[in-house]
Design a protein around this motif. Sequence first.
Motif, mmCIF file in Angstrom:
data_model
loop_
_atom_site.group_PDB
_atom_site.id
_atom_site.type_symbol
_atom_site.label_atom_id
_atom_site.label_comp_id
_atom_site.label_asym_id
_atom_site.label_seq_id
_atom_site.Cartn_x
_atom_site.Cartn_y
_atom_site.Cartn_z
ATOM 1 N N GLY A 153 0.797 -1.220 0.000
ATOM 2 C CA GLY A 153 0.000 0.000 0.000
ATOM 3 C C GLY A 153 0.831 1.272 0.000
ATOM 4 N N LYS A 154 2.104 1.167 -0.362
ATOM 5 C CA LYS A 154 2.988 2.333 -0.346
ATOM 6 C C LYS A 154 2.546 3.392 -1.363
ATOM 7 N N SER A 155 2.314 2.981 -2.593
ATOM 8 C CA SER A 155 1.891 3.933 -3.633
ATOM 9 C C SER A 155 0.512 4.497 -3.329
ATOM 10 N N THR A 156 -0.356 3.688 -2.786
ATOM 11 C CA THR A 156 -1.703 4.150 -2.438
ATOM 12 C C THR A 156 -1.633 5.205 -1.341
ATOM 13 N N LEU A 157 -0.771 4.978 -0.339
ATOM 14 C CA LEU A 157 -0.598 5.969 0.723
ATOM 15 C C LEU A 157 -0.046 7.268 0.155
ATOM 16 N N LEU A 158 0.968 7.169 -0.707
ATOM 17 C CA LEU A 158 1.553 8.371 -1.295
ATOM 18 C C LEU A 158 0.505 9.163 -2.069
ATOM 19 N N SER A 159 -0.328 8.480 -2.840
ATOM 20 C CA SER A 159 -1.342 9.188 -3.623
ATOM 21 C C SER A 159 -2.440 9.765 -2.727
ATOM 22 N N ILE B 289 0.356 -0.012 10.037
ATOM 23 C CA ILE B 289 -0.388 -1.162 9.543
ATOM 24 C C ILE B 289 -1.349 -0.622 8.492
ATOM 25 N N SER B 290 -1.076 -0.945 7.235
ATOM 26 C CA SER B 290 -1.911 -0.448 6.144
ATOM 27 C C SER B 290 -3.112 -1.366 5.940
ATOM 28 N N LYS B 291 -4.048 -0.885 5.164
ATOM 29 C CA LYS B 291 -5.288 -1.629 4.871
ATOM 30 C C LYS B 291 -6.049 -1.937 6.164
ATOM 31 N N SER B 292 -5.983 -1.020 7.126
ATOM 32 C CA SER B 292 -6.605 -1.281 8.434
ATOM 33 C C SER B 292 -8.126 -1.229 8.376
ATOM 34 N N ASP B 293 -8.693 -0.833 7.249
ATOM 35 C CA ASP B 293 -10.148 -0.892 7.107
ATOM 36 C C ASP B 293 -10.637 -2.346 7.124
ATOM 37 N N LEU B 294 -9.713 -3.311 6.952
ATOM 38 C CA LEU B 294 -10.063 -4.732 7.007
ATOM 39 C C LEU B 294 -10.164 -5.250 8.444
ATOM 40 N N LEU B 295 -9.739 -4.414 9.428
ATOM 41 C CA LEU B 295 -9.673 -4.860 10.822
ATOM 42 C C LEU B 295 -10.786 -4.234 11.652
ATOM 43 N N ASP B 296 -11.262 -4.996 12.634
ATOM 44 C CA ASP B 296 -12.168 -4.396 13.610
ATOM 45 C C ASP B 296 -11.339 -3.977 14.827
ATOM 46 N N PRO C 215 8.598 -3.895 22.522
ATOM 47 C CA PRO C 215 7.948 -2.946 23.427
ATOM 48 C C PRO C 215 8.188 -1.473 23.069
ATOM 49 N N GLU C 216 9.253 -1.179 22.351
ATOM 50 C CA GLU C 216 9.554 0.215 22.004
ATOM 51 C C GLU C 216 8.740 0.729 20.815
ATOM 52 N N ILE C 217 7.993 -0.167 20.176
ATOM 53 C CA ILE C 217 7.262 0.215 18.965
ATOM 54 C C ILE C 217 5.755 0.192 19.219
ATOM 55 N N ASN C 218 5.113 1.272 18.816
ATOM 56 C CA ASN C 218 3.658 1.364 18.897
ATOM 57 C C ASN C 218 3.136 1.594 17.477
ATOM 58 N N PRO C 219 2.591 0.558 16.833
ATOM 59 C CA PRO C 219 2.168 0.718 15.439
ATOM 60 C C PRO C 219 0.958 1.646 15.313
ATOM 61 N N ILE C 220 0.883 2.319 14.173
ATOM 62 C CA ILE C 220 -0.278 3.131 13.872
ATOM 63 C C ILE C 220 -1.073 2.438 12.778
ATOM 64 N N PHE C 221 -2.338 2.700 12.720
ATOM 65 C CA PHE C 221 -3.209 2.053 11.737
ATOM 66 C C PHE C 221 -3.658 3.084 10.720
ATOM 67 N N ILE C 222 -3.493 2.738 9.442
ATOM 68 C CA ILE C 222 -3.879 3.650 8.374
ATOM 69 C C ILE C 222 -4.692 2.899 7.332
ATOM 70 N N SER C 223 -5.497 3.646 6.623
ATOM 71 C CA SER C 223 -6.248 3.079 5.505
ATOM 72 C C SER C 223 -6.439 4.173 4.472
ATOM 73 N N ALA C 224 -5.843 3.981 3.325
ATOM 74 C CA ALA C 224 -5.997 4.957 2.250
ATOM 75 C C ALA C 224 -7.403 4.884 1.666
ATOM 76 N N ALA C 225 -8.036 3.717 1.741
ATOM 77 C CA ALA C 225 -9.382 3.557 1.183
ATOM 78 C C ALA C 225 -10.409 4.381 1.944
ATOM 79 N N THR C 226 -10.237 4.478 3.270
ATOM 80 C CA THR C 226 -11.179 5.237 4.093
ATOM 81 C C THR C 226 -10.601 6.573 4.570
ATOM 82 N N ASN C 227 -9.402 6.919 4.094
ATOM 83 C CA ASN C 227 -8.706 8.157 4.515
ATOM 84 C C ASN C 227 -8.509 8.229 6.025
ATOM 85 N N GLN C 228 -8.237 7.105 6.638
ATOM 86 C CA GLN C 228 -7.995 7.063 8.080
ATOM 87 C C GLN C 228 -6.505 7.178 8.353
#
Length: 184
Positions: A40-46, A148-155, A171-184
Amino acid sequence: SAVRQTPRYAQPGLPGEETQITLEMKIFADVGLVGFPNAGKSTLLSAVTAAKPKIADYEFTTLKPSLGIVNYRDYNTFVMADIPGIIEGAAEGKGLGHYFLRHIERNATLLFLIPADAMNLVEQYHILLSELERYNPELLDKSRIIAISKSDLLDDQLKEEIVEKFKDELPEINPIFISAATNQ
């Protein structure tokens, strides 16, 4: 000169020198998008820039890095680079690995994109990290963000499980959730 515009004589020159050089342009960006093909790299960039990279549902759609300028708060900007997908064995040159990995060296921050539909998210992060380390150990000194891309697939429950898994193993990493499909 202005008086003699077409001279009719020439002076003998000196023997020339011949050499062969290779010029290599490395992209410089504030944030470099790192991940496997179809993460989802290109999708995020766009989605976050005005860039229009080629987006398709097959691996290695992106063969050359794309740049985009992200506008944020009070007209500030930063440059984001979409780097072609990295596969396991890229550090040894597999799948044009060296060609792709060399663009990562000139990014200030690395944004690791791991798709939500991956089998093991933490393992994918470790594979990407080990490829970078084998290519150039200095790449591990750069600041890193995991998304974490495509997070619109997750509840919400699956998101919590993913955060807990990362906390347990990294423990030092806290992932963020993104979704280009839902602009989240």
